[in-house]
Design a protein around this motif. Structure first.
Motif, PDB file in Angstrom:
ATOM      1  N   ILE A 195       0.819  -1.214   0.000  1.00 28.25           N
ATOM      2  CA  ILE A 195       0.000   0.000   0.000  1.00 28.25           C
ATOM      3  C   ILE A 195       0.850   1.260   0.000  1.00 28.25           C
ATOM      4  CG2 ILE A 195      -1.757   1.298   1.274  1.00 28.25           C
ATOM      5  CD1 ILE A 195      -2.702  -1.382   2.436  1.00 28.25           C
ATOM      6  N   LEU A 196       1.856   1.300   0.875  1.00 26.13           N
ATOM      7  CA  LEU A 196       2.659   2.504   1.061  1.00 26.13           C
ATOM      8  C   LEU A 196       3.884   2.587   0.160  1.00 26.13           C
ATOM      9  CD1 LEU A 196       2.564   2.603   4.974  1.00 26.13           C
ATOM     10  CD2 LEU A 196       1.074   3.833   3.359  1.00 26.13           C
ATOM     11  N   GLY A 197       4.225   1.487  -0.467  1.00 21.66           N
ATOM     12  CA  GLY A 197       5.409   1.491  -1.332  1.00 21.66           C
ATOM     13  C   GLY A 197       6.692   1.283  -0.536  1.00 21.66           C
ATOM     14  N   ASP A 198       7.817   1.776  -1.065  1.00 21.83           N
ATOM     15  CA  ASP A 198       9.112   1.601  -0.406  1.00 21.83           C
ATOM     16  C   ASP A 198       9.183   2.396   0.898  1.00 21.83           C
ATOM     17  OD1 ASP A 198       9.903   0.028  -2.534  1.00 21.83           O
ATOM     18  OD2 ASP A 198      10.859   1.681  -3.602  1.00 21.83           O
ATOM     19  N   TYR A 199       9.799   1.809   1.898  1.00 11.62           N
ATOM     20  CA  TYR A 199       9.972   2.510   3.169  1.00 11.62           C
ATOM     21  C   TYR A 199      11.237   2.013   3.870  1.00 11.62           C
ATOM     22  CZ  TYR A 199       8.195  -1.694   5.551  1.00 11.62           C
ATOM     23  OH  TYR A 199       8.026  -2.965   6.018  1.00 11.62           O
ATOM     24  N   THR A 200      11.721   2.827   4.806  1.00 12.27           N
ATOM     25  CA  THR A 200      12.882   2.480   5.626  1.00 12.27           C
ATOM     26  C   THR A 200      12.440   2.437   7.080  1.00 12.27           C
ATOM     27  OG1 THR A 200      14.413   3.553   4.094  1.00 12.27           O
ATOM     28  CG2 THR A 200      15.224   3.142   6.327  1.00 12.27           C
ATOM     29  N   GLN A 201      12.922   1.444   7.819  1.00 11.91           N
ATOM     30  CA  GLN A 201      12.460   1.278   9.194  1.00 11.91           C
ATOM     31  C   GLN A 201      13.569   0.716  10.081  1.00 11.91           C
ATOM     32  OE1 GLN A 201       9.003  -1.344   9.638  1.00 11.91           O
ATOM     33  NE2 GLN A 201       8.164   0.055  11.164  1.00 11.91           N
ATOM     34  N   ASN A 202      13.459   0.991  11.371  1.00 13.25           N
ATOM     35  CA  ASN A 202      14.384   0.420  12.350  1.00 13.25           C
ATOM     36  C   ASN A 202      13.689  -0.716  13.095  1.00 13.25           C
ATOM     37  OD1 ASN A 202      16.585   2.192  11.926  1.00 13.25           O
ATOM     38  ND2 ASN A 202      15.607   3.752  13.197  1.00 13.25           N
ATOM     39  N   ALA A 203      14.413  -1.793  13.307  1.00 12.38           N
ATOM     40  CA  ALA A 203      13.912  -2.902  14.113  1.00 12.38           C
ATOM     41  C   ALA A 203      14.795  -3.029  15.345  1.00 12.38           C
ATOM     42  CB  ALA A 203      13.933  -4.194  13.310  1.00 12.38           C
ATOM     43  N   HIS A 204      14.157  -3.089  16.502  1.00  8.52           N
ATOM     44  CA  HIS A 204      14.879  -3.257  17.764  1.00  8.52           C
ATOM     45  C   HIS A 204      14.620  -4.682  18.242  1.00  8.52           C
ATOM     46  CE1 HIS A 204      15.574   1.147  18.249  1.00  8.52           C
ATOM     47  NE2 HIS A 204      14.493   1.189  17.464  1.00  8.52           N
ATOM     48  N   VAL A 205      15.662  -5.496  18.242  1.00 10.66           N
ATOM     49  CA  VAL A 205      15.526  -6.913  18.565  1.00 10.66           C
ATOM     50  C   VAL A 205      16.396  -7.251  19.776  1.00 10.66           C
ATOM     51  CG1 VAL A 205      15.706  -9.269  17.701  1.00 10.66           C
ATOM     52  CG2 VAL A 205      15.226  -7.385  16.104  1.00 10.66           C
ATOM     53  N   VAL A 206      15.788  -7.873  20.763  1.00 13.20           N
ATOM     54  CA  VAL A 206      16.534  -8.355  21.923  1.00 13.20           C
ATOM     55  C   VAL A 206      16.504  -9.874  21.889  1.00 13.20           C
ATOM     56  CG1 VAL A 206      16.740  -8.406  24.433  1.00 13.20           C
ATOM     57  CG2 VAL A 206      15.930  -6.320  23.286  1.00 13.20           C
ATOM     58  N   LEU A 207      17.676 -10.480  21.780  1.00 12.34           N
ATOM     59  CA  LEU A 207      17.796 -11.929  21.741  1.00 12.34           C
ATOM     60  C   LEU A 207      18.444 -12.433  23.024  1.00 12.34           C
ATOM     61  CD1 LEU A 207      19.219 -12.376  18.112  1.00 12.34           C
ATOM     62  CD2 LEU A 207      16.838 -12.611  18.833  1.00 12.34           C
ATOM     63  N   THR A 208      18.038 -13.608  23.471  1.00 13.02           N
ATOM     64  CA  THR A 208      18.748 -14.245  24.575  1.00 13.02           C
ATOM     65  C   THR A 208      20.070 -14.776  24.035  1.00 13.02           C
ATOM     66  OG1 THR A 208      17.888 -16.481  24.199  1.00 13.02           O
ATOM     67  CG2 THR A 208      16.533 -14.975  25.528  1.00 13.02           C
ATOM     68  N   ASN A 209      20.964 -15.161  24.913  1.00 12.56           N
ATOM     69  CA  ASN A 209      22.254 -15.649  24.440  1.00 12.56           C
ATOM     70  C   ASN A 209      22.145 -16.965  23.670  1.00 12.56           C
ATOM     71  OD1 ASN A 209      21.689 -17.069  26.941  1.00 12.56           O
ATOM     72  ND2 ASN A 209      23.829 -17.710  26.969  1.00 12.56           N
ATOM     73  N   LYS A 210      20.981 -17.618  23.763  1.00  9.02           N
ATOM     74  CA  LYS A 210      20.752 -18.844  22.991  1.00  9.02           C
ATOM     75  C   LYS A 210      20.025 -18.559  21.677  1.00  9.02           C
ATOM     76  CE  LYS A 210      22.569 -21.700  25.996  1.00  9.02           C
ATOM     77  NZ  LYS A 210      23.017 -20.754  27.030  1.00  9.02           N
ATOM     78  N   GLY A 211      19.764 -17.271  21.400  1.00  4.87           N
ATOM     79  CA  GLY A 211      19.179 -16.887  20.125  1.00  4.87           C
ATOM     80  C   GLY A 211      17.668 -16.776  20.101  1.00  4.87           C
ATOM     81  N   ASN A 212      17.013 -16.925  21.230  1.00  5.43           N
ATOM     82  CA  ASN A 212      15.562 -16.780  21.283  1.00  5.43           C
ATOM     83  C   ASN A 212      15.179 -15.300  21.350  1.00  5.43           C
ATOM     84  OD1 ASN A 212      15.078 -19.633  21.405  1.00  5.43           O
ATOM     85  ND2 ASN A 212      15.689 -19.565  23.561  1.00  5.43           N
ATOM     86  N   VAL A 213      14.055 -14.964  20.755  1.00  9.27           N
ATOM     87  CA  VAL A 213      13.594 -13.570  20.740  1.00  9.27           C
ATOM     88  C   VAL A 213      12.945 -13.230  22.075  1.00  9.27           C
ATOM     89  CG1 VAL A 213      12.114 -11.867  19.623  1.00  9.27           C
ATOM     90  CG2 VAL A 213      13.211 -13.659  18.253  1.00  9.27           C
ATOM     91  N   ALA A 214      13.558 -12.278  22.780  1.00 11.55           N
ATOM     92  CA  ALA A 214      12.994 -11.809  24.056  1.00 11.55           C
ATOM     93  C   ALA A 214      12.051 -10.642  23.813  1.00 11.55           C
ATOM     94  CB  ALA A 214      14.108 -11.411  25.008  1.00 11.55           C
ATOM     95  N   ARG A 215      12.366  -9.830  22.781  1.00  9.35           N
ATOM     96  CA  ARG A 215      11.519  -8.684  22.457  1.00  9.35           C
ATOM     97  C   ARG A 215      11.871  -8.182  21.053  1.00  9.35           C
ATOM     98  NH1 ARG A 215      10.505  -3.213  26.125  1.00  9.35           N
ATOM     99  NH2 ARG A 215       9.198  -2.111  24.608  1.00  9.35           N
ATOM    100  N   ILE A 216      10.866  -7.690  20.362  1.00  6.59           N
ATOM    101  CA  ILE A 216      11.098  -7.082  19.048  1.00  6.59           C
ATOM    102  C   ILE A 216      10.121  -5.917  18.849  1.00  6.59           C
ATOM    103  CG2 ILE A 216       9.623  -8.805  17.923  1.00  6.59           C
ATOM    104  CD1 ILE A 216      11.429  -8.435  15.414  1.00  6.59           C
ATOM    105  N   ASP A 217      10.632  -4.798  18.413  1.00  5.65           N
ATOM    106  CA  ASP A 217       9.811  -3.622  18.128  1.00  5.65           C
ATOM    107  C   ASP A 217      10.238  -3.037  16.791  1.00  5.65           C
ATOM    108  OD1 ASP A 217       8.255  -3.377  20.630  1.00  5.65           O
ATOM    109  OD2 ASP A 217      10.218  -2.981  21.546  1.00  5.65           O
ATOM    110  N   LEU A 218       9.254  -2.665  15.988  1.00  6.96           N
ATOM    111  CA  LEU A 218       9.514  -2.020  14.709  1.00  6.96           C
ATOM    112  C   LEU A 218       9.032  -0.580  14.803  1.00  6.96           C
ATOM    113  CD1 LEU A 218       8.260  -4.804  12.248  1.00  6.96           C
ATOM    114  CD2 LEU A 218      10.569  -4.468  13.148  1.00  6.96           C
ATOM    115  N   ASN A 219       9.889   0.373  14.385  1.00  5.95           N
ATOM    116  CA  ASN A 219       9.457   1.772  14.376  1.00  5.95           C
ATOM    117  C   ASN A 219      10.182   2.543  13.286  1.00  5.95           C
ATOM    118  OD1 ASN A 219      12.046   2.524  15.351  1.00  5.95           O
ATOM    119  ND2 ASN A 219      11.366   2.237  17.473  1.00  5.95           N
TER     120      ASN A 219
END
Length: 219
Positions: A195-219
């Protein structure tokens, strides 16, 4: 006594390495990072990974009695040191040393020797961040394939109209938190929305030391 032997063996591993990896006085922290990268990059986490298997074998084969750590143990007796925690600390330090290309490979063990013999550090817990750190394509650009996978999964949710195939990494940053327990990764990327076409975004990802996703936010 077993704890003493294990810790001294681990220290000797860092000092002398194993024959297959041929660690010696010319080995740098970057060389150890490269070995870990080969063992973990784009692979499922396992505490039986090749690098760890070699390490355990080297410990059992190269155990020697000595006073490398005992000399520094003014406030803490060596038998009170948790050997598994000592190992976690060593690999935590491997990823926190600046200028790994020029830093001697035994610096990580020396740092942990100091940390574990300081009384005020006795309650601090360490975590080995090697799995997540090994999955960076490049530490300088901070492009991480585990973070990318998490981002794409987030984008593929039904309420999002982004074309996942259009995802393109631009830049990133990372920070090791809580003595290696978490790795905070920022990924800046480009993508295309239906719908919006091309865009640029930041992703904030917190992983545990074993690689599991603890938190993810897109803004």
């Amino acid at each position: 006594m077993n704890k003493i032997k294990y810790i001294l063996g681990l220290w000797l591993l860092i000092l002398s390495g194993c024959k297959e990896n041929e660690y010696n006085t010319d080995t740098k922290i970057a060389d150890i990072q490269n070995d870990i990268h080969k063992s973990f990059f784009d692979k499922t986490y396992s505490d039986k990974a090749e690098f760890y298997t070699k390490m355990e074998k080297a410990i059992s084969e190269n155990i020697r009695m000595g006073d490398l750590i005992i000399q520094a143990a003014k406030n803490t007796t060596i038998d009170k040191i948790d050997p598994s925690q000592f190992k976690e600390c060593v690999f935590f330090e491997v990823w926190n040393i600046k200028n790994p290309q020029s830093a001697s490979y035994d610096l990580a063990a020396k740092r942990c020797q100091t940390l574990f013999t300081l009384e005020y550090n006795k309650d601090i817990k360490y975590y080995d961040p090697s799995f997540v750190m090994a999955n960076f394509k490049d530490l300088k650009t901070a492009e991480n394939i585990l973070a990318e996978k998490a981002i794409k999964e987030e984008l593929s949710k039904s309420f999002d109209s982004t074309d996942i195939k259009s995802y393109k990494f631009i830049d990133g940053k990372y920070q090791i938190l809580n003595n290696g327990k978490y790795i905070y990764i920022i990924q800046t990327f480009k993508a295309k929305d239906a719908i919006l076409g091309d865009y640029t975004q930041n992703a904030h990802v917190v992983l545990t030391n074993k690689g599991n996703v603890a938190r993810i936010d897109l803004n």
